[in-house]
Scaffold this motif. Sequence first.
Motif: not given
Length: 78
Positions: A4, A6, A17, A22, A24, A28-29, A32, A35-36
Amino acid sequence: KPIIVHGTDPVAEVMRPGLDGYLSTPDAFAATLHEVLNHPEEAERRGATWHERVMHEHTWQRNAERVLDELFGGGHRG
């Protein structure tokens, strides 16, 4: 492992992406990361794809080959 990062321009130029990892933002971290954690198979696939790309395209040797290609127009590999 899944990556992940930036989504700055230099990173976005290298990481694809949805394929390698990911991208991010600080805001939104958490989403994200969620999601992981909720899609471990997808995260594992992206991590493996990223590792393969890095080991093939972003090593010191590959960087040196690019510089030599730029300087000498290719044909230096042997």
